[in-house]
Design a protein around this motif. Structure first.
Motif, PDB file in Angstrom:
ATOM      1  N   GLY A  70       0.789  -1.227   0.000  1.00 56.55           N
ATOM      2  CA  GLY A  70       0.000   0.000   0.000  1.00 56.55           C
ATOM      3  C   GLY A  70       0.815   1.268   0.000  1.00 56.55           C
ATOM      4  N   ALA A  71       2.129   1.174   0.189  1.00 54.33           N
ATOM      5  CA  ALA A  71       2.966   2.379   0.205  1.00 54.33           C
ATOM      6  C   ALA A  71       3.181   2.884  -1.220  1.00 54.33           C
ATOM      7  N   SER A  72       3.129   4.195  -1.378  1.00 55.99           N
ATOM      8  CA  SER A  72       3.478   4.797  -2.667  1.00 55.99           C
ATOM      9  C   SER A  72       4.963   5.135  -2.737  1.00 55.99           C
ATOM     10  N   LEU A  73       5.614   5.136  -1.568  1.00 60.01           N
ATOM     11  CA  LEU A  73       7.031   5.472  -1.470  1.00 60.01           C
ATOM     12  C   LEU A  73       7.675   4.590  -0.413  1.00 60.01           C
ATOM     13  N   VAL A  74       8.806   3.977  -0.755  1.00 59.80           N
ATOM     14  CA  VAL A  74       9.566   3.174   0.197  1.00 59.80           C
ATOM     15  C   VAL A  74      10.929   3.833   0.406  1.00 59.80           C
ATOM     16  N   LEU A  75      11.250   4.111   1.666  1.00 59.06           N
ATOM     17  CA  LEU A  75      12.601   4.539   2.024  1.00 59.06           C
ATOM     18  C   LEU A  75      13.367   3.273   2.374  1.00 59.06           C
ATOM     19  N   PHE A  76      14.280   2.887   1.505  1.00 56.26           N
ATOM     20  CA  PHE A  76      14.999   1.620   1.639  1.00 56.26           C
ATOM     21  C   PHE A  76      16.292   1.896   2.396  1.00 56.26           C
ATOM     22  N   CYS A  77      16.317   1.486   3.662  1.00 54.39           N
ATOM     23  CA  CYS A  77      17.390   1.901   4.568  1.00 54.39           C
ATOM     24  C   CYS A  77      18.133   0.726   5.196  1.00 54.39           C
ATOM     25  N   VAL A  78      18.048  -0.457   4.603  1.00 50.58           N
ATOM     26  CA  VAL A  78      18.741  -1.603   5.172  1.00 50.58           C
ATOM     27  C   VAL A  78      20.240  -1.461   4.939  1.00 50.58           C
ATOM     28  N   LYS A  79      21.023  -2.241   5.691  1.00 45.64           N
ATOM     29  CA  LYS A  79      22.460  -2.264   5.475  1.00 45.64           C
ATOM     30  C   LYS A  79      22.766  -2.749   4.059  1.00 45.64           C
ATOM     31  N   SER A  80      23.850  -2.264   3.494  1.00 44.52           N
ATOM     32  CA  SER A  80      24.221  -2.647   2.138  1.00 44.52           C
ATOM     33  C   SER A  80      24.420  -4.150   2.002  1.00 44.52           C
ATOM     34  N   THR A  81      24.820  -4.794   3.078  1.00 47.78           N
ATOM     35  CA  THR A  81      25.004  -6.243   3.057  1.00 47.78           C
ATOM     36  C   THR A  81      23.680  -6.986   2.890  1.00 47.78           C
ATOM     37  N   ASP A  82      22.560  -6.327   3.193  1.00 50.24           N
ATOM     38  CA  ASP A  82      21.244  -6.965   3.154  1.00 50.24           C
ATOM     39  C   ASP A  82      20.399  -6.536   1.961  1.00 50.24           C
ATOM     40  N   THR A  83      20.971  -5.816   1.018  1.00 47.89           N
ATOM     41  CA  THR A  83      20.186  -5.232  -0.069  1.00 47.89           C
ATOM     42  C   THR A  83      19.404  -6.279  -0.855  1.00 47.89           C
ATOM     43  N   GLU A  84      20.074  -7.305  -1.324  1.00 43.56           N
ATOM     44  CA  GLU A  84      19.401  -8.294  -2.171  1.00 43.56           C
ATOM     45  C   GLU A  84      18.325  -9.049  -1.404  1.00 43.56           C
ATOM     46  N   ALA A  85      18.638  -9.494  -0.195  1.00 43.30           N
ATOM     47  CA  ALA A  85      17.665 -10.272   0.572  1.00 43.30           C
ATOM     48  C   ALA A  85      16.438  -9.438   0.911  1.00 43.30           C
ATOM     49  N   ALA A  86      16.655  -8.174   1.303  1.00 42.87           N
ATOM     50  CA  ALA A  86      15.524  -7.317   1.672  1.00 42.87           C
ATOM     51  C   ALA A  86      14.668  -6.986   0.452  1.00 42.87           C
ATOM     52  N   ALA A  87      15.305  -6.746  -0.685  1.00 46.34           N
ATOM     53  CA  ALA A  87      14.547  -6.440  -1.899  1.00 46.34           C
ATOM     54  C   ALA A  87      13.690  -7.627  -2.317  1.00 46.34           C
ATOM     55  N   ALA A  88      14.260  -8.834  -2.244  1.00 45.33           N
ATOM     56  CA  ALA A  88      13.507 -10.033  -2.634  1.00 45.33           C
ATOM     57  C   ALA A  88      12.308 -10.258  -1.724  1.00 45.33           C
ATOM     58  N   VAL A 108      10.976   3.604  -4.972  1.00 41.11           N
ATOM     59  CA  VAL A 108      11.906   3.124  -3.946  1.00 41.11           C
ATOM     60  C   VAL A 108      13.122   4.042  -3.936  1.00 41.11           C
ATOM     61  N   LEU A 109      13.347   4.700  -2.810  1.00 37.78           N
ATOM     62  CA  LEU A 109      14.532   5.541  -2.635  1.00 37.78           C
ATOM     63  C   LEU A 109      15.549   4.785  -1.801  1.00 37.78           C
ATOM     64  N   SER A 110      16.746   4.606  -2.333  1.00 36.22           N
ATOM     65  CA  SER A 110      17.822   3.934  -1.608  1.00 36.22           C
ATOM     66  C   SER A 110      18.558   4.951  -0.752  1.00 36.22           C
ATOM     67  N   LEU A 111      18.330   4.878   0.578  1.00 37.30           N
ATOM     68  CA  LEU A 111      19.002   5.763   1.537  1.00 37.30           C
ATOM     69  C   LEU A 111      20.066   4.939   2.254  1.00 37.30           C
ATOM     70  N   GLN A 112      21.095   4.558   1.522  1.00 33.67           N
ATOM     71  CA  GLN A 112      22.078   3.603   2.022  1.00 33.67           C
ATOM     72  C   GLN A 112      23.496   4.105   1.803  1.00 33.67           C
ATOM     73  N   ASN A 113      24.410   3.575   2.588  1.00 29.36           N
ATOM     74  CA  ASN A 113      25.818   3.836   2.359  1.00 29.36           C
ATOM     75  C   ASN A 113      26.294   3.063   1.135  1.00 29.36           C
ATOM     76  N   GLY A 114      27.383   3.544   0.521  1.00 27.60           N
ATOM     77  CA  GLY A 114      27.908   2.887  -0.664  1.00 27.60           C
ATOM     78  C   GLY A 114      27.387   3.556  -1.922  1.00 27.60           C
ATOM     79  N   VAL A 115      27.934   3.130  -3.069  1.00 27.68           N
ATOM     80  CA  VAL A 115      27.609   3.807  -4.323  1.00 27.68           C
ATOM     81  C   VAL A 115      26.819   2.941  -5.304  1.00 27.68           C
TER      82      VAL A 115
END
Length: 306
Positions: A72-90, A102-109
């Motif tokens: 139901g969200a129109s906007l997701v602030l994606f703030c998980v650790k970079s190590t968890d990106t793939e698992a959280a997205a799936a 989906v806005l990636s608010l994460q460390n790394g490039v």
């Protein structure tokens, strides 16, 4: 809820997610924080304690430990650790509407690039400029700044004005990739050293020999960025050394992770520079040393329970 209110899900409600989610909820937007059970329970019982330089309030906001709460969200602030990106997205994918931004608010490039390989929804990288920490379950402490620089792309920018009205400055800029690299360099210069010494930035830079070490880290990063097609501003050293006086009491997120027995993002910070340098044939001994030392400390600690 007003017609112009946002429906926002914060995936990974740690210090960064709780700060931005809390600011939006405080402004009247419909927000759900998705995080660890201890934080969820505290928020459900007493609200989110949002402690900033300007105010200290309990913000009433929904919280859940279930990833299905993104529905139901129109906007997701994606703030998980970079190590968890793939698992959280799936885990999030089955619950997202097709047009959810989906806005990636994460460390790394490279997190936004990794997300785009997994999600059909529009994904945009955001450079986060904020100093925060979780001071306890359901309690985020804000030490300074709080703005976002977001790359242009799919999904439109109508949400940005709502952020600004909520006290979160947003700039949409084509220079986001350069800004991500500048932020990476700041992290590479400070995070590992702050973690190894468990030192706030003010004490860190006052330590004999640290300035010289940080300069070498920065020089390696600039060389690797140039080889990767990114021109770093000439005043990058001044930018790096201006950070500590602006937030002398802040410890890096890597230091906070080590102190709590959690896995760090070191492989996506100094480790990323090392791997990128290897691809381009550029030696990065200082970054490699810092990565190894943090990994050594990690290996001797028991990961914190979820």
């Amino acid at each position: 809820m007003a017609e112009d209110s946002l429906r926002v899900a914060v995936m990974g409600a740690g210090a960064v997610g709780c700060y931005f989610g809390g600011m939006l909820a405080r402004a009247g937007h419909e927000v759900v924080l998705i995080g660890r059970p201890a934080h969820v329970q505290a928020i459900e019982a007493e609200g989110l304690r949002l402690q900033t330089r300007a105010f200290d309030e309990r913000v009433q906001v929904a919280a859940s430990a279930d990833v299905a709460a993104v529905a139901g969200a129109s906007l997701v602030l994606f703030c998980v650790k970079s190590t968890d990106t793939e698992a959280a997205a799936a885990s999030m994918l089955p619950h997202l509407a097709p047009g959810t931004l989906v806005l990636s608010l994460q460390n790394g490039v490279d997190n936004a690039e990794r997300l785009r390989t997994l999600l059909p929804q529009p994904v945009r990288a955001a450079v986060v400029y904020v100093a925060t920490e979780m001071a306890g379950p359901g309690h985020v402490r804000h030490h300074g700044r709080g703005e976002l620089l977001v790359e242009p792309g799919r999904g439109g920018d109508t949400w940005a004005e709502a952020f600004r009205a909520a006290g979160v400055p947003v700039q949409v800029s084509a220079d986001a990739r350069q800004a991500l690299w500048v932020k990476l360099i700041l992290n590479c210069a400070y995070n590992a050293l702050s973690a190894i010494g468990q030192a706030p930035y003010g004490r860190l830079v006052a330590t004999d020999g640290v300035h010289e070490l940080m300069r070498e880290v920065v020089r390696e990063c600039v060389a690797v960025a140039a080889a990767d097609g990114v021109e770093i501003p000439a005043d990058i050293e001044a930018t790096v050394f201006a950070l500590a006086p602006s937030m002398p009491g802040q410890r890096s997120s890597t230091a906070q992770d080590l102190a709590r027995g959690k896995h760090t993002e070191i492989e996506h910070l100094n480790g990323y520079v090392v791997r990128c340098g290897q691809r381009h044939g550029i030696a990065t001994p200082m970054n490699a040393t810092l990565r190894t030392l943090v990994r050594l400390i990690e290996s001797g600690r028991t990961p914190a329970a979820s």
